[in-house]
Write an enzyme that holds these catalytic residues in place. Structure first.
Site, PDB file in Angstrom:
ATOM      1  N   SER A 130     -54.633  31.580 -28.591  1.00  0.00           N
ATOM      2  CA  SER A 130     -55.813  30.839 -28.130  1.00  0.00           C
ATOM      3  C   SER A 130     -57.097  31.505 -28.591  1.00  0.00           C
ATOM      4  O   SER A 130     -57.169  32.737 -28.704  1.00  0.00           O
ATOM      5  CB  SER A 130     -55.763  30.808 -26.605  1.00  0.00           C
ATOM      6  OG  SER A 130     -57.019  30.508 -26.078  1.00  0.00           O
ATOM      7  N   GLU A 132     -59.387  32.055 -26.812  1.00  0.00           N
ATOM      8  CA  GLU A 132     -59.827  32.914 -25.709  1.00  0.00           C
ATOM      9  C   GLU A 132     -59.600  34.389 -26.007  1.00  0.00           C
ATOM     10  O   GLU A 132     -60.165  35.247 -25.345  1.00  0.00           O
ATOM     11  CB  GLU A 132     -59.106  32.531 -24.409  1.00  0.00           C
ATOM     12  CG  GLU A 132     -59.546  31.202 -23.838  1.00  0.00           C
ATOM     13  CD  GLU A 132     -60.965  31.216 -23.264  1.00  0.00           C
ATOM     14  OE1 GLU A 132     -61.364  32.220 -22.652  1.00  0.00           O
ATOM     15  OE2 GLU A 132     -61.675  30.217 -23.462  1.00  0.00           O
ATOM     16  N   TYR A 154     -56.685  35.288 -18.752  1.00  0.00           N
ATOM     17  CA  TYR A 154     -55.903  34.491 -19.697  1.00  0.00           C
ATOM     18  C   TYR A 154     -56.084  35.015 -21.122  1.00  0.00           C
ATOM     19  O   TYR A 154     -55.119  35.168 -21.875  1.00  0.00           O
ATOM     20  CB  TYR A 154     -56.355  33.023 -19.605  1.00  0.00           C
ATOM     21  CG  TYR A 154     -55.704  32.120 -20.623  1.00  0.00           C
ATOM     22  CD1 TYR A 154     -54.388  31.716 -20.482  1.00  0.00           C
ATOM     23  CD2 TYR A 154     -56.421  31.666 -21.726  1.00  0.00           C
ATOM     24  CE1 TYR A 154     -53.788  30.881 -21.419  1.00  0.00           C
ATOM     25  CE2 TYR A 154     -55.840  30.831 -22.668  1.00  0.00           C
ATOM     26  CZ  TYR A 154     -54.523  30.448 -22.510  1.00  0.00           C
ATOM     27  OH  TYR A 154     -53.936  29.623 -23.445  1.00  0.00           O
TER      28      TYR A 154
HETATM   29  P1  GDP Z   1     -61.212  26.142 -21.365  1.00  0.00           P
HETATM   30  O1  GDP Z   1     -61.804  26.906 -20.252  1.00  0.00           O
HETATM   31  O2  GDP Z   1     -61.921  26.381 -22.637  1.00  0.00           O
HETATM   32  O3  GDP Z   1     -59.748  26.318 -21.491  1.00  0.00           O
HETATM   33  O4  GDP Z   1     -61.400  24.563 -21.073  1.00  0.00           O
HETATM   34  P2  GDP Z   1     -62.048  23.768 -19.857  1.00  0.00           P
HETATM   35  O5  GDP Z   1     -61.997  22.335 -20.239  1.00  0.00           O
HETATM   36  O6  GDP Z   1     -61.441  24.140 -18.563  1.00  0.00           O
HETATM   37  O7  GDP Z   1     -63.562  24.266 -19.828  1.00  0.00           O
HETATM   38  C1  GDP Z   1     -64.402  24.133 -20.932  1.00  0.00           C
HETATM   39  C2  GDP Z   1     -65.824  24.510 -20.533  1.00  0.00           C
HETATM   40  O8  GDP Z   1     -66.338  23.527 -19.655  1.00  0.00           O
HETATM   41  C3  GDP Z   1     -65.925  25.841 -19.796  1.00  0.00           C
HETATM   42  O9  GDP Z   1     -66.920  26.607 -20.435  1.00  0.00           O
HETATM   43  C4  GDP Z   1     -66.376  25.497 -18.393  1.00  0.00           C
HETATM   44  O10 GDP Z   1     -67.271  26.461 -17.873  1.00  0.00           O
HETATM   45  C5  GDP Z   1     -67.096  24.172 -18.623  1.00  0.00           C
HETATM   46  N1  GDP Z   1     -67.096  23.320 -17.439  1.00  0.00           N
HETATM   47  C6  GDP Z   1     -68.192  22.760 -16.865  1.00  0.00           C
HETATM   48  N2  GDP Z   1     -67.835  22.040 -15.785  1.00  0.00           N
HETATM   49  C7  GDP Z   1     -66.491  22.126 -15.664  1.00  0.00           C
HETATM   50  C8  GDP Z   1     -65.549  21.577 -14.738  1.00  0.00           C
HETATM   51  O11 GDP Z   1     -65.887  20.855 -13.810  1.00  0.00           O
HETATM   52  N3  GDP Z   1     -64.234  21.878 -14.951  1.00  0.00           N
HETATM   53  C9  GDP Z   1     -63.830  22.676 -16.007  1.00  0.00           C
HETATM   54  N4  GDP Z   1     -62.516  22.912 -16.160  1.00  0.00           N
HETATM   55  N5  GDP Z   1     -64.706  23.219 -16.869  1.00  0.00           N
HETATM   56  C10 GDP Z   1     -66.018  22.947 -16.723  1.00  0.00           C
END
Ligand code: GDP
Length: 330
Positions: A130, A132, A154
């Protein structure tokens, strides 16, 4: 006929990969968690598919911590290829349970490597790593040689697993590859991810089923690609003459607010009328400027994304609109 073992087969990537491998004539053995819900919604259509496909798709309920059971499975299937996709893949949730994240994502991968190495004829193995692992990266864009600097449990677990895959390749001469994936989405994405959360909420708001959408940081940026494209890359990577790691990305950064603009705009809505800020969805640390270099994928695999950002968002909105319409009618 080639045989493949796929962990995480009932997830977004696993279901697309199973479709691809079956279409290429593979016999596919998916490992599913014991005690997981009996339904595997994303592969139900394959399990119910015509006779031929059904006989080439097998599911095995095995806990990935159960090395003897995995060893037995590998010995009976004699896989040519192993796609290790399983893992707790939600970055936000990994802060809530770092120990379980490392157990499953880091140690789980190491166990798979050991099981594969113990085979008489070791299969080719692909691990989905990833972006990440780069966390707070020292260079933009990131490629296969960018130093790891994870900022989440993670990311740390994935970094461990990614390095182990490399070590098994370099020191044990196994055919092991990391597919270093930047975010990739599709109508099969779980709703814990912001992308699907947005497309589903936009559809529900349009149909009058909801009135607000609570989000964290709408300025967060990611390199978002289309999951079926990445899965195509996984397969291509294992067909190379020499094992290597490969980044799968689009090379383009977008913000969460771009998802909002396209998804709500497509439905003739103004997202600012509906979105509210909720600090529970912000991260303790959010990676900055994660954007991938696709040069190796392009040059070695002749791989490139087939779907634009805009059409991916619209496809997901259309899908959610259809699901919500059916729900509303029933
Ligand atoms: P990942 O964290 O990259 O695996 O993917 P996500 O879809 O969970 O999150 C992507 C980005 O969206 C992150 O930087 C979060 O901080 C931002 N984000 C903003 N609002 C939300 C929310 O309500 N849910 C999630 N999951 N992420 C959010």
């Amino acid at each position: 006929m080639k045989r493949a073992i796929v962990t995480g087969i009932s997830g977004q990537d696993g279901s697309y990969l199973a479709e691809l491998l079956l279409s290429l004539g593979y016999e596919v053995h998916g490992i599913v968690r014991r005690n997981s819900p009996a339904t595997h919604r994303l592969i139900d259509h394959l399990l119910a598919a015509p006779e031929l496909d059904r006989r080439r798709l097998y599911l095995h309920s095995i806990d990935l911590q159960n090395v003897p059971a995995l060893t037995d499975l590998f010995a009976s299937v004699l896989p040519d290829e192993v796609y290790h996709l399983a893992g707790q893949s939600h970055v936000g949730l990994s802060f809530g349970d770092p120990v379980a994240t490392c157990e499953f994502t880091a140690m789980g991968t190491l166990r798979m490597l050991e099981v594969a190495r113990s085979c008489k004829s070791a299969p080719r193995l692909l691990h989905t790593s990833s972006s990440e692992i780069f966390g707070a990266p020292s260079q933009v864009p990131q490629d296969e040689a960018t130093p790891h600097n994870p900022v989440s449990p993670y990311g740390v677990a994935k970094s461990f697993a990614t390095n182990m895959v490399r070590i098994y390749r370099e020191s044990f001469e196994q055919f092991t590859c990391n597919a270093i994936c930047f975010n990739h989405e599709s109508p099969r994405r779980r709703r814990t991810f912001v992308t699907r959360k947005i497309t589903q909420a936009a559809a529900r708001i349009k149909l009058g089923l909801e009135s607000k959408l609570a989000l964290g940081n709408v300025d967060a940026q990611r390199d978002w690609g289309y999951a079926p494209d990445y899965v195509r890359g996984f397969h291509a990577l294992l067909q190379q003459d020499e094992p290597t790691d490969c980044v799968f990305a689009t090379g383009r950064l977008h913000r969460v607010r771009d998802w909002l603009e396209i998804a709500f705009g497509y439905l003739d809505l103004d997202w600012e009328d509906y979105v509210v800020f909720d600090p529970q969805f912000t991260r303790k640390a959010d990676p900055a400027l994660l954007v991938g270099s696709t040069e190796r994928a392009r040059v070695r695999l002749d791989w490139s994304p087939s779907v634009s950002f805009e059409s991916m968002v619209v496809q997901m909105v259309e899908h959610d609109l259809q699901i919500q319409r059916v729900r509303r009618a029933s």
